[in-house]
Design a protein around this motif. Structure first.
Motif, PDB file in Angstrom:
ATOM      1  N   TRP A   1      25.433  22.602 -12.033  1.00  0.00           N
ATOM      2  CA  TRP A   1      25.399  24.052 -12.161  1.00  0.00           C
ATOM      3  C   TRP A   1      24.451  24.499 -13.259  1.00  0.00           C
ATOM      4  CZ3 TRP A   1      29.799  21.654 -10.462  1.00  0.00           C
ATOM      5  CH2 TRP A   1      30.393  22.187  -9.306  1.00  0.00           C
TER       6      TRP A   1
ATOM      7  N   LEU B   1      31.257  22.236   1.336  1.00  0.00           N
ATOM      8  CA  LEU B   1      29.828  22.513   1.446  1.00  0.00           C
ATOM      9  C   LEU B   1      29.158  21.441   2.310  1.00  0.00           C
ATOM     10  CD1 LEU B   1      28.863  23.621  -2.173  1.00  0.00           C
ATOM     11  CD2 LEU B   1      29.327  25.054  -0.196  1.00  0.00           C
ATOM     12  N   ALA B   2      29.543  20.192   2.066  1.00  0.00           N
ATOM     13  CA  ALA B   2      28.907  19.088   2.768  1.00  0.00           C
ATOM     14  C   ALA B   2      29.213  19.120   4.253  1.00  0.00           C
ATOM     15  CB  ALA B   2      29.349  17.761   2.161  1.00  0.00           C
ATOM     16  N   SER B   3      30.350  19.658   4.604  1.00  0.00           N
ATOM     17  CA  SER B   3      30.716  19.671   6.024  1.00  0.00           C
ATOM     18  C   SER B   3      29.795  20.589   6.816  1.00  0.00           C
ATOM     19  CB  SER B   3      32.163  20.136   6.172  1.00  0.00           C
ATOM     20  OG  SER B   3      32.240  21.528   5.926  1.00  0.00           O
TER      21      SER B   3
ATOM     22  N   LEU C   1      27.540  17.918  -7.253  1.00  0.00           N
ATOM     23  CA  LEU C   1      26.984  19.235  -7.585  1.00  0.00           C
ATOM     24  C   LEU C   1      26.670  19.359  -9.073  1.00  0.00           C
ATOM     25  CD1 LEU C   1      29.468  21.433  -5.536  1.00  0.00           C
ATOM     26  CD2 LEU C   1      27.189  20.666  -4.862  1.00  0.00           C
TER      27      LEU C   1
ATOM     28  N   LEU D   1      23.757  17.028  -2.503  1.00  0.00           N
ATOM     29  CA  LEU D   1      24.925  16.865  -1.644  1.00  0.00           C
ATOM     30  C   LEU D   1      24.535  16.190  -0.332  1.00  0.00           C
ATOM     31  CD1 LEU D   1      27.894  17.746  -1.966  1.00  0.00           C
ATOM     32  CD2 LEU D   1      27.349  19.723  -0.575  1.00  0.00           C
ATOM     33  N   PRO D   2      25.135  15.047  -0.027  1.00  0.00           N
ATOM     34  CA  PRO D   2      24.787  14.357   1.224  1.00  0.00           C
ATOM     35  C   PRO D   2      25.535  14.967   2.408  1.00  0.00           C
ATOM     36  CG  PRO D   2      26.405  13.100  -0.001  1.00  0.00           C
ATOM     37  CD  PRO D   2      26.131  14.331  -0.815  1.00  0.00           C
TER      38      PRO D   2
ATOM     39  N   THR E   1      34.355  11.208  -1.395  1.00  0.00           N
ATOM     40  CA  THR E   1      35.051  12.425  -1.827  1.00  0.00           C
ATOM     41  C   THR E   1      35.252  12.498  -3.329  1.00  0.00           C
ATOM     42  OG1 THR E   1      37.077  11.302  -1.263  1.00  0.00           O
ATOM     43  CG2 THR E   1      36.287  12.949   0.288  1.00  0.00           C
TER      44      THR E   1
ATOM     45  N   ASP F   1      38.040  19.593 -13.901  1.00  0.00           N
ATOM     46  CA  ASP F   1      37.372  20.154 -12.738  1.00  0.00           C
ATOM     47  C   ASP F   1      36.226  21.051 -13.212  1.00  0.00           C
ATOM     48  OD1 ASP F   1      38.779  21.090  -9.622  1.00  0.00           O
ATOM     49  OD2 ASP F   1      36.743  21.541 -10.318  1.00  0.00           O
ATOM     50  N   ALA F   2      35.142  21.010 -12.477  1.00  0.00           N
ATOM     51  CA  ALA F   2      34.000  21.851 -12.844  1.00  0.00           C
ATOM     52  C   ALA F   2      34.430  23.305 -12.914  1.00  0.00           C
ATOM     53  CB  ALA F   2      32.897  21.690 -11.807  1.00  0.00           C
TER      54      ALA F   2
ATOM     55  N   GLY G   1      36.526  21.620  -7.638  1.00  0.00           N
ATOM     56  CA  GLY G   1      35.130  21.207  -7.492  1.00  0.00           C
ATOM     57  C   GLY G   1      34.911  20.175  -6.409  1.00  0.00           C
ATOM     58  N   LEU G   2      35.777  19.159  -6.329  1.00  0.00           N
ATOM     59  CA  LEU G   2      35.542  18.095  -5.355  1.00  0.00           C
ATOM     60  C   LEU G   2      35.720  18.612  -3.936  1.00  0.00           C
ATOM     61  CD1 LEU G   2      37.077  14.884  -6.946  1.00  0.00           C
ATOM     62  CD2 LEU G   2      34.696  15.598  -6.770  1.00  0.00           C
TER      63      LEU G   2
ATOM     64  N   LEU H   1      28.377  15.060   5.257  1.00  0.00           N
ATOM     65  CA  LEU H   1      29.805  14.829   5.064  1.00  0.00           C
ATOM     66  C   LEU H   1      30.155  13.352   5.255  1.00  0.00           C
ATOM     67  CD1 LEU H   1      32.544  16.161   4.541  1.00  0.00           C
ATOM     68  CD2 LEU H   1      32.813  16.369   7.007  1.00  0.00           C
TER      69      LEU H   1
ATOM     70  N   LEU I   1      35.306  21.596  -3.023  1.00  0.00           N
ATOM     71  CA  LEU I   1      34.175  22.485  -2.755  1.00  0.00           C
ATOM     72  C   LEU I   1      33.025  21.652  -2.195  1.00  0.00           C
ATOM     73  CD1 LEU I   1      32.833  25.364  -3.271  1.00  0.00           C
ATOM     74  CD2 LEU I   1      31.808  24.251  -5.248  1.00  0.00           C
ATOM     75  N   GLN I   2      32.806  20.482  -2.802  1.00  0.00           N
ATOM     76  CA  GLN I   2      31.745  19.599  -2.320  1.00  0.00           C
ATOM     77  C   GLN I   2      31.949  19.245  -0.868  1.00  0.00           C
ATOM     78  OE1 GLN I   2      30.427  17.082  -6.257  1.00  0.00           O
ATOM     79  NE2 GLN I   2      31.815  16.139  -4.815  1.00  0.00           N
ATOM     80  N   VAL I   3      33.196  18.918  -0.535  1.00  0.00           N
ATOM     81  CA  VAL I   3      33.496  18.528   0.836  1.00  0.00           C
ATOM     82  C   VAL I   3      33.223  19.709   1.773  1.00  0.00           C
ATOM     83  CG1 VAL I   3      35.297  17.774   2.415  1.00  0.00           C
ATOM     84  CG2 VAL I   3      35.215  16.862   0.092  1.00  0.00           C
TER      85      VAL I   3
ATOM     86  N   TYR J   1      36.160  14.129 -12.863  1.00  0.00           N
ATOM     87  CA  TYR J   1      37.196  14.448 -11.878  1.00  0.00           C
ATOM     88  C   TYR J   1      38.309  13.418 -11.938  1.00  0.00           C
ATOM     89  CZ  TYR J   1      34.035  17.923  -9.931  1.00  0.00           C
ATOM     90  OH  TYR J   1      33.250  19.004  -9.757  1.00  0.00           O
TER      91      TYR J   1
ATOM     92  N   MET K   1      29.275  11.124   2.335  1.00  0.00           N
ATOM     93  CA  MET K   1      29.712  11.415   0.958  1.00  0.00           C
ATOM     94  C   MET K   1      31.000  10.687   0.616  1.00  0.00           C
ATOM     95  SD  MET K   1      31.161  15.298   1.026  1.00  0.00           S
ATOM     96  CE  MET K   1      31.381  15.385  -0.724  1.00  0.00           C
TER      97      MET K   1
END
Lengths: 760, 88
Positions: A237, B53-55, A235, A222-223, A230, A194-195, B46-47, A225, B49-51, A189, A228
């Motif tokens: 896949w 999902l994590a929220s 993740l 995933l922890p 940012t 990007d994934a 992607g990043l 919020l 998306l992580q946020v 990233y 984490m």
């Protein structure tokens, strides 16, 4: 839908259009008995590309039909099936269905499922014949049972009938899907990648090999919020790709990120995506609302192809399915492939319509030419500037420069025209289908021959030609060509011939539609027109005028109203459409031998070469294309007819004399009086009829920009448009064909009849 | 019910701001459910998306690009059902 997606979809539809044209061309070649390997491959490729593209947008109906089509074509490609006329006909029909499906996906009318099924069954029958029949039977049942389903559900990539045939060489042997797991590092990233890009790449790879990817996201790492970071990657896949996908193409996707992303690629043993071993997959597969259907029932299909995407864990595990159909019913999922829902959802509504955006594809060298010219223009401008700053004025130099700039402007204009130009092929090829459909409705056998498809016309014209041509061809099949029995009785071949040709003729494009049918039955036309009150019962009309009656609103030549006629769109609409484009329609018809319609259209709607003339003291423009010659005439060559009109004899040919000023109601002239200084312009309309215009003077020849007078003022007879001259004055552009037609109508129609008679 | 309107473009550079915005909303909501309004999002990376999902916050009116992105990332289920809260 996002702008991005829209753009891509737009490109896809453009490509579809091209592929369909390619298909049409190939199939026409096939039906002409040209069954070379290259032709068949081209046809196959076209269908394959449509299928591939459609799959990536989740256009399920399209994909499924294209697949069956492709399989049948494969039979042709591999030589199992010979391209007999019957089979080619089936393919042509399938092509029509396919293009309708494309239109449907674009937001057009929904295609009748019955038609799709019928064509599908025919296609399957083809390979059935070629390969022993057993398999297609089974195929028939499954999709047939299945078809109604997707209507009720959110559309999905349930392309389980992919590979039904198991004929596709590339797909049949390998049954192990390719499982790719990857977890991007944080560094990926950081690098700006990007994934998302990787997943898109994988989806593309899957589509390129005729399948879809199944994506599962591993979110366990995933922890919360608050905990984490940012910029850190959490993740990972797992993507299951069709077996046909070679590992190399997957490597290619990860080429750029191999150092910042953990990737493992494994072949899943035989059992397809759901047989996965890893934790996320085991969790996802049974729970997926849409587990790849065919796998458990091994005999049905090549599992590799049947890998719809969906990766949402859901707490319900389907029991071993009692039957395929039931299973499908039960498992059709609400969750679609990536990017699948949106296009379909939108595609099924008319909402897409407004998005339609006009784009053209242009040869690069044309754009380069244009660029060169613009460069020249900049230089010329700089030169002019420097002359303007010179003390001595540099008159001579200035004039020279302006002259060269004039050439440049013209070149640029030509270059821009070339950019906008498009061969009429796209429209013409569509007409094949129109004729085919009209034939099947009227059960006539008609061959449409195309000529001059490469003729290039301004793009706006190409698009607007489609409707009028469609009507005229339908008419030609419905009313023009007689029934097979009548043809045989008349000593003609039972197969009707229609010729559709395009060509350039003196700065205009001339499109002719010529049939070898019965011709216009003038007595009946006249009788009908009188009956319908279009003309007075005691009217005396020339043959030409009678022919033109079929353009009258509310006129129908059909003795009985058929499926094709009586749709509320008559020839008057055609004529209006052509007139709207600045064109003209002429008919010539020889009874028993056929009818010819000539459409004459301007090449562009923007600029024309005009001759500046003076009539009654005002400057007007006559399109150069319609001027045959200019001359001074002697009084003794002018003869007066009994009704007071004049004709002039030029080298033995008589033509009506039109005093332009009085014709336009400007006065100043008596009945065709001719003074010594007056000049005569011999002008011609598209069908070759001539007349002589009396003008006071010829001023110049120049290019003029056409400004619509109808839009800005109102329609005027004898005037087609207006323009603004170099001195800023407004000047009228004369509508020569209308003037000629007027004069001929008044005086004598023989010259035109002789000519058109010959032309027919 | 508190709501956070998500920005149009959720690319890598937007991740930090996105997280702050959501955190702030969650804190000020004081235990109330925070809903993420994703109607205006045109791009989701992607990043971010992580946020999202994590929220563990539900999305409201996800735009088509968001729906597509969720499908692409294989997390379509999270559109309707946020991830289970972390056991702490």
């Amino acid at each position: 839908m996002s702008g991005d997606m829209d753009d891509i979809l737009l490109v896809f539809f453009q490509e579809c259009e091209e592929q369909l044209q390619e298909l049409e061309r190939g199939l026409s070649a096939l039906s002409d008995g040209e069954s070379g390997k290259e032709t068949i491959n081209a046809v196959f490729r076209a269908v394959h590309s449509v299928k591939g593209g459609a799959a990536s947008f989740g256009l399920e109906n399209l994909v499924r039909f294209a697949h069956v089509f492709e399989s049948s074509l494969d039979g042709l490609r591999s030589g199992r099936v010979a391209p007999t006329p019957e089979i080619v006909k089936t393919f042509l029909k399938a092509m029509d269905v396919l293009s309708d499906l494309v239109a449907e996906a674009q937001g057009g009318a929904t295609v009748d499922t019955g038609r799709i099924e019928e064509s599908r069954a025919e296609l399957q029958a083809i390979i059935g014949e070629g390969s022993g029949g057993a398999q297609p039977q089974q195929d028939d049942t499954v999709p047939a049972d299945f078809t109604p389903v997707p209507v009720d559900f959110e559309p999905v990539m349930a392309d389980f009938d992919f590979g039904d045939f198991g004929f596709d060489e590339e797909e049949a042997p390998a049954a192990a899907s390719l499982v790719v797991t990857f977890s991007p590092h944080t560094a990926m990233y950081d690098r700006g990648d990007d994934a998302r890009n990787l997943l898109i790449g994988l989806a593309d790879v899957a589509v390129a090999h005729g399948g879809t990817s199944t994506v599962t996201c591993e979110t366990a790492a995933l922890p919360a919020l608050a905990a984490m970071e940012t910029e850190k990657s959490y993740l990972s896949w797992r993507v299951v790709l069709p077996a046909a996908v070679p590992e190399e193409s997957v490597h290619a996707v990860f080429d750029w990120v191999s150092d910042v992303c953990d990737v493992t690629i494994t072949r899943d043993g035989g059992s397809g995506p759901s047989g996965g071993e890893s934790a996320p997959e085991a969790a996802a597969a049974p729970a997926t609302p849409e587990p790849p259907v065919p796998e458990p029932s091994a005999p049905v299909a090549a599992p590799l192809e049947a890998t719809p995407v969906a990766a949402s864990p859901e707490p319900q595990k389907p029991a071993a399915p009692p039957s395929i159909a039931d299973k499908i019913m039960a498992e059709l999922p609400p969750a679609p492939t990536p990017a699948a829902t949106a296009p379909i959802a939108a595609g099924n509504t008319t909402a897409r319509r407004p998005v339609e955006q006009a784009t053209i594809r242009v040869d690069l060298h044309r754009v380069d030419d244009l660029m060169d010219l613009v460069g020249e223009l900049v230089i010329a401008q700089a030169a002019l500037e420097s002359i303007g700053q010179r003390e001595d004025g540099g008159q001579q130099e200035m004039i020279k420069r302006i002259a060269s700039m004039k050439t440049l402007t013209r070149d640029i204009q030509d270059a821009v025209m070339a950019v906008r130009a498009q061969p009429v092929r796209s429209v013409f090829q569509r007409m094949q289908r129109v004729v085919r459909e009209a034939c099947s409705m009227t059960s006539k056998d008609v061959v449409l021959t195309l000529e001059g498809e490469d003729t290039e016309v301004d793009r706006t014209l190409v698009e607007k030609l489609s409707d009028p041509l469609t009507h005229m061809l339908r008419n030609a099949v419905d009313h023009g060509i007689e029934s097979a029995e009548a043809r045989i009785a008349a000593g003609k071949s039972p197969t009707g011939q229609i010729l559709l040709s395009a060509g350039h003729r003196s700065g205009r494009i001339l499109i002719t539609i010529k049939d070898d049918g019965g011709g216009i039955n003038r007595e009946r036309v006249l009788a009908t027109a009188i009956k319908r009150g279009i003309i007075a019962p005691d009217a005396v009309l020339t043959d030409d005028e009678i022919n033109n009656l079929i353009f009258a609103p509310g006129f129908s030549t059909a003795a009985t109203v058929s499926d094709l006629s009586g749709r509320g769109v008559g020839m008057d609409v055609v004529k209006q459409a052509i007139l709207g484009l600045g064109g003209r329609v002429t008919i010539s018809s020889v009874e028993g031998q056929g009818t010819t319609f000539c459409l004459s259209l301007p090449l562009t709607l923007a600029v024309l070469d005009g001759m500046l003339i003076v009539a009654a003291g005002s400057t007007m423009v006559v399109p150069v294309s319609s001027v045959v010659e200019t001359m001074m005439v002697n009084h003794k060559d002018i003869y007066m007819l009994p009704d007071g009109a004049n004709v002039v004899s030029i080298r033995g040919a008589c033509m009506p004399l039109i005093p332009l000023a009085s014709e336009l109601g400007l006065g100043g002239y008596g009945s065709g009086g001719l003074s010594e200084e007056d000049v005569i312009l011999v002008v011609e309309n598209e069908s070759g009829a001539r007349a002589a215009l009396i003008v006071e003077d010829i001023r110049d020849q120049a290019q003029v920009v056409i400004k619509s007078i109808e839009k800005n003022y109102r329609q005027m007879s004898g005037v087609s448009a207006a323009t603004i001259l170099g001195d800023g004055s407004v000047s009228l552009i004369l509508d020569v064909p209308a003037l000629v037609a007027n004069a001929l109508g008044r005086i004598d129609t023989r010259p035109s009849d002789v000519r058109t008679g010959l032309a027919a | 019910m508190a709501s956070v309107t998500l920005p149009e473009r959720l690319d890598t550079s937007a991740a930090f701001a996105l997280k702050s915005a959501i955190e702030q909303a969650v804190n000020s909501a004081g235990g109330e459910q925070v809903v993420l309004d994703a109607s205006g999002v045109t791009y989701l990376g992607g990043l971010c998306l992580q946020v999202l999902l994590a929220s563990r916050c539900p999305l409201a009116a996800p735009s088509e690009p968001v729906v597509e992105a969720y499908a692409l990332f294989g997390v379509s289920a999270c559109l309707t059902e946020p991830l289970a809260p972390i056991k702490e």
